[in-house]
Design an enzyme around this catalytic site. Structure first.
Site, short mmCIF file in Angstrom:
data_model
loop_
_atom_site.label_atom_id
_atom_site.label_comp_id
_atom_site.label_asym_id
_atom_site.label_seq_id
_atom_site.Cartn_x
_atom_site.Cartn_y
_atom_site.Cartn_z
N GLU A 29 62.17 -2.73 21.41
CA GLU A 29 62.45 -1.78 22.48
C GLU A 29 61.09 -1.26 22.95
OE1 GLU A 29 65.19 -1.37 23.86
OE2 GLU A 29 66.71 -1.99 22.42
N CYS A 49 61.63 6.41 27.30
CA CYS A 49 61.47 5.00 27.69
C CYS A 49 62.15 4.75 29.03
CB CYS A 49 62.07 4.08 26.63
SG CYS A 49 61.35 4.28 25.00
#
Length: 508
Positions: free
Chosen positions: A266, A300
């Site tokens: 990720e 993110c």
């Protein structure tokens, strides 16, 4: 020191002390490595000291975790689910304290800190149900008196390396699923949020002890890059989940792949939000504000690129600048604060460098653009008017900086959305069904998260979370992400007396 302050008395209630060993190894807290100070980003004052683990302690932890894996994988999945349910209950009991700790040590506002811990609780709930649904397919066999089906078994140990911006939520996405799938977990938290790592691990350890299970089922290390590198290289860890930058993630992937391990990545996001000329402008502006400013731009999934249709460009921009100019920036633990500090002094310096680069590439600062002089790491949420082909737009500046650009057609907007190396999250605001279905279809967004009329951030746990391209391709949390934490076997059983071969082959 943080413990001397009355408002920090809650730290003792979650098992923290002025000095803390940073390794949970075979049921004992120990560490003999470097001693670090963890500080509050709001004022850079010390909260507590943490001793990081040594490489010898890492090895001891992996040996005990490897031994515990034999016990844990033998437990039926619904029994493992019961343990995760109890972990969720333990987190519920300390929700407010843990949320406050996340806010204090990471810097996000209290509502977001509590929300992050709540996300781990939701993951526990999800995993409990999943523990009774780890089903394999039954596949029709072309051969008479044969049965073919899939069996899913645990991998053994899952290594989880998390980042500072979600110091416990990302653990929840991974560990809750990994545990019900029959894996032990080795967790390396971010070096700058060790107290969250310790406090969450203490709650998990209590649940394991209460159920007379090996404590090494969950092993935790506070440490630096050398511990992360050891996890990546360790052949006893079949799957490594890493959250962080694309640059570091590429190195992790190379190390793990060289030993034929599995990687779940990720990585960086450079997320775009598109506002069409038929959009609900009020809804769009509120969404952009949260997506770009929330967590001080350190998610993110933070919106970093805003593409506005030329016919509504100035209207949306004026409303957005108005919101930015009245946002409350300050202590994340204070009621009413919407923007806390960026996480470290280095983060503040990166913000300053980023603004300089933006200006050098022709960017026009519409609001913000400066650090706020204080003892903490505060910066101004910033809106920048810039050309869409500026190289800085292709990069992830991890802070509250929003690039604003115009477009004329849907096709142009989609091409701009897809023009960066990263592919995590995206969103479009429109009221037209044909626009929606083009956006989510094969000629639309190339991201792992493709939203309509909501922000780019704030994902729910029920869906698989992750992105494409330089974001790494991993999927965590909901949907069928659990399959990454298990190994699949295709089994064929002949229950007859003949030996027909596949594809009708006659062999003698």
């Amino acid at each position: 020191m943080g413990f001397a302050k009355k408002e920090h008395e809650f730290l003792s209630a979650i098992g923290l002390a002025p000095e803390n060993p940073g390794g949970f190894i075979n049921g004992k807290w120990k560490a003999s490595g470097p001693v670090i100070s963890t500080v509050s980003p709001s004022n850079n004052q010390e909260i507590a000291k943490v001793t990081e683990v040594s490489m010898e302690e890492y090895e001891e932890g992996l040996r005990s975790c490897n031994d515990a894996a034999k016990t844990w994988k033998s437990l039926p999945a619904p029994k493992r689910g019961e343990i995760v349910r109890q972990i969720g209950d333990a987190l519920r009991e300390k929700l407010q304290h843990l949320g406050k700790l996340v806010s204090l040590e990471m810097g996000k506002i209290l509502a977001e800190g509590i929300g992050e811990v709540q996300e781990v609780i939701y993951m526990c709930d999800f995993a409990v149900g999943l523990s009774r649904q780890l089903n394999g397919s039954i596949i029709p066999s072309e051969r008479p008196d044969h049965m073919m089906f899939e069996v899913w078994n645990p991998l053994g140990i899952v290594g989880v390396i998390t980042a500072f911006n979600f110091p416990c939520a990302v653990l929840g996405w991974n560990a809750c699923i990994a545990l019900v799938c029959g894996n032990c977990v080795v967790w390396k938290g971010a070096p700058t949020t060790p107290l969250v790592t310790i406090a969450v691990t203490k709650l998990i350890a209590e649940v394991l002890e209460k159920n007379n299970l090996p404590a090494a089922i969950f092993t935790a290390f506070c440490g630096g890059a050398e511990i992360g590198e050891a996890i990546a290289k360790d052949t006893r860890i079949p799957l490594v989940s890493f959250t962080g930058s694309s640059k570091v993630g590429a190195k992790v992937q190379q190390i793990v792949t060289e030993r034929f391990g599995k990687c779940l990545l990720e990585l960086s996001g450079n997320n775009a939000l598109i506002v069409m000329d038929d959009a609900d402008v009020g809804l769009a502006v509120r969404s952009i504000f949260f997506a770009a400013v929330g967590t001080a731009g350190q998610r993110c999934t933070t919106c970093r690129r805003l593409y506005l249709h030329e016919s509504i460009y100035q209207n949306v921009l004026d409303k957005l600048v108005g919101l930015y100019n009245q946002v409350k920036i300050g202590d994340p633990l204070e009621e009413g604060t919407l923007v806390g500090p960026v996480h470290t002094k280095a983060s503040r310096e990166n913000f300053e460098k980023g603004i300089s680069t933006i200006k050098s590439q022709g960017g026009k600062i519409l609001t913000g653009g400066s650090v706020i002089e204080s003892d903490g790491n505060f910066v101004q949420p910033t809106i920048v008017e810039i050309a869409s082909n500026a190289s800085v737009v292709k990069e992830e500046l991890f802070g509250p900086v929003l690039y604003v650009m115009k477009f004329k057609t849907l096709e142009e907007a989609i091409a701009l959305n897809n023009s960066v190396p990263q592919g995590l999250s995206s969103s479009i605001f429109t009221s037209k069904p044909n626009t929606i279905f083009k956006w989510i279809g094969p000629h639309g967004s190339d991201c792992g998260i493709v939203n309509v009329n909501i922000p780019t951030n704030g994902a729910e746990i029920g869906g698989a979370f992750g992105g494409e391209k330089a974001t790494g391709g991993g999927r965590e949390a909901g949907s069928d992400s659990w399959k990454q934490y298990m190994r699949r076997s295709t089994c064929t059983i002949n229950y007859g007396t003949e030996l027909p071969l596949a594809q009708g082959i006659n062999f003698g």
